[in-house]
Design a protein around this motif. Structure first.
Motif, PDB file in Angstrom:
ATOM      1  N   ASN A 125       0.781  -1.045   0.036  1.00 57.19           N
ATOM      2  CA  ASN A 125      -0.082   0.088   0.197  1.00 57.19           C
ATOM      3  C   ASN A 125       0.999   1.259   0.026  1.00 57.19           C
ATOM      4  OD1 ASN A 125       0.926   0.544   2.824  1.00 57.19           O
ATOM      5  ND2 ASN A 125      -0.838  -0.477   3.486  1.00 57.19           N
ATOM      6  N   GLY A 126       0.146   2.294   0.114  1.00 60.05           N
ATOM      7  CA  GLY A 126       1.074   3.703  -0.104  1.00 60.05           C
ATOM      8  C   GLY A 126       1.929   3.879   1.109  1.00 60.05           C
ATOM      9  N   ARG A 127       1.791   3.199   2.084  1.00 54.78           N
ATOM     10  CA  ARG A 127       2.777   3.151   3.243  1.00 54.78           C
ATOM     11  C   ARG A 127       3.777   2.208   3.378  1.00 54.78           C
ATOM     12  NH1 ARG A 127      -0.177   3.277   8.586  1.00 54.78           N
ATOM     13  NH2 ARG A 127      -1.458   1.538   7.648  1.00 54.78           N
ATOM     14  N   GLY A 128       3.858   1.493   2.333  1.00 49.14           N
ATOM     15  CA  GLY A 128       4.851   0.282   2.254  1.00 49.14           C
ATOM     16  C   GLY A 128       4.815  -0.918   2.924  1.00 49.14           C
TER      17      GLY A 128
END
Length: 427
Positions: free
Chosen positions: A369-372
């Motif tokens: 996801n966008g937070r890794g």
């Protein structure tokens, strides 16, 4: 048991396994246990040695915060004479050693996975410091606590201040003379602050937003009540916060000396100095957010709310128990202190207890996801044949702990086995 390097490279091409498990902690070994039962060939690849973290990243007085009966690794439940006690560090290691011997997993130790990626023809290439392998399926069981978090502000602190991260802390005696600033009040921070305080060290604690809970309430361990209430069986999708619960900080409590609450307010009455969250360092002074009162109040609200849920359960089922109670603060901060002069306070050590960041940079798969953070449903990712195991709240509260890992590993092993069976029929 180790796989030799000569064996992996004897054919001149990568040795193939049906499954490669990355990580030799309790999660990876639990997966190996079920794969061995199913007769599935596999390899566990471990960067250090099996269960390394328990041996190298725990302080001398460390003990479990959950009762021993919750130690339920697959095929190896706790069998000691103190199920409601809390194993100390050496007892935990002995328990793990017994599990390691029972599983007898095929492990390649001292081997770092440098890269893992899907292959166009199916399966995975796994590149390691000991050579390359291929696998039909991959289980990532390396946990989510990889890189210690230390703020860049630490670079500006005086060179004479010793700075360590919670994983490096061992004992009060191992630290230089002088006061100790503990930054963070989660499980590690609160327990390390207590360890230092009990040893007579002058402790300054930067209190964050971690919640707390009672150790015992109405005649039983709170964990026992919550287990009866089936809290530990609640799937992440059923939790009011849904996947947001994975971001929650664990409640601080301790199993030390038979188990007790950790009451930071009580410590303050005994000389520990409490501040709000650490914000910055400027002109020789640490700067704090003036939120100490709010953080203490929020932690106590959680404490009382958990106990209130136990009260409702007791009333609903007509259970005979000691009377209910509500925690009343034994100390409250006056005016918020927003600054502390390091030299005047005599602080010689700072212990950073603000957590870890995950590092999955070696995993080249479109699942993040966008937070890794890798996306999944109960450990099953969107990438065919790629699974996760041992992460907090992977499926339930117990997923990252001794209590729930067997359920998660058994579930994934069944999926792995089913996929292999389908592939065999299609061949």
């Amino acid at each position: 048991m180790s796989t030799s390097l000569n064996e992996t490279q004897a054919t001149g091409s990568p040795k193939h396994y049906s499954v490669i498990i990355v990580g030799g902690g309790q999660a990876g070994l639990s997966m190996s246990y079920y794969l061995k039962q199913a007769g599935i060939d596999h390899l566990v690849v471990e960067k250090h040695t099996v269960t390394h973290t328990w041996r190298s990243q725990r302080w001398d007085a460390f003990c479990l915060v959950t009762p021993n009966w919750q130690c339920a690794l697959p095929g190896y439940p706790y069998q000691g004479n103190d199920p409601h006690g809390f194993m100390k560090k050496d007892e935990i290691i002995a328990y793990l050693d017994g599990f390691i011997g029972m599983v007898n997993a095929p492990v390649l130790e001292h081997t770092e996975v440098l890269r893992a990626k899907p292959l166009a023809q199916g399966g995975y290439l796994v590149c390691t410091s000991q050579g390359d392998f291929t696998a039909g399926q991959v289980v990532v069981a390396s946990g989510g606590y990889h890189t210690p978090i230390v703020p860049r502000m630490a670079e500006r602190l005086p060179a004479g201040i010793r700075q360590i991260q919670s994983a490096e802390y061992r004992s009060p005696q191992a630290l230089p003379e002088g006061g100790v600033l503990v930054v963070g009040s989660g499980q590690s921070g609160a327990q390390i602050a207590e360890d230092l305080h009990l040893a007579g060290r002058k402790v300054f604690l930067a209190v964050g937003q971690a919640p707390r809970c009672a150790r015992f309430y109405r005649g039983r361990d709170v964990v026992d009540w919550l287990a009866d209430m089936q809290y530990y069986d609640m799937a992440v999708q059923e939790h009011p916060l849904r996947e947001g619960v994975r971001d929650n900080t664990n409640h601080y409590v301790t199993g030390r000396d038979g188990g007790r609450d950790i009451d930071l307010r009580k410590f303050a009455t005994e000389g520990m100095e409490l501040f709000g969250a650490l914000e910055d360092f400027h002109d020789g002074k640490l700067r704090f957010t003036p939120n100490l009162k709010a953080n203490l109040d929020d932690a106590d609200d959680t404490y009382n709310r958990i106990n209130a849920s136990i009260d409702k359960y007791i009333d609903k089922h007509g259970i005979a128990a000691p009377p209910a109670s509500t925690y009343a603060p034994v100390w409250s901060p006056g005016e918020e202190r927003w600054a502390l002069d390091l030299a005047q306070a005599g602080i010689g050590t700072i212990v950073w207890c603000i957590g870890f960041r995950p590092d999955f940079s070696w995993l080249e798969a479109p699942v993040f996801n966008g937070r890794g953070y890798p996306g999944h449903v109960r450990g099953v990712t969107a990438q065919d044949g790629l699974y996760l195991l041992g992460l907090p709240w992977l499926h339930t509260w117990g997923s990252g702990r001794f209590s729930g890992i067997a359920r998660d590993a058994g579930y994934l092993a069944a999926i792995v086995s089913e996929k292999l069976g389908a592939q065999a029929l299609a061949a």
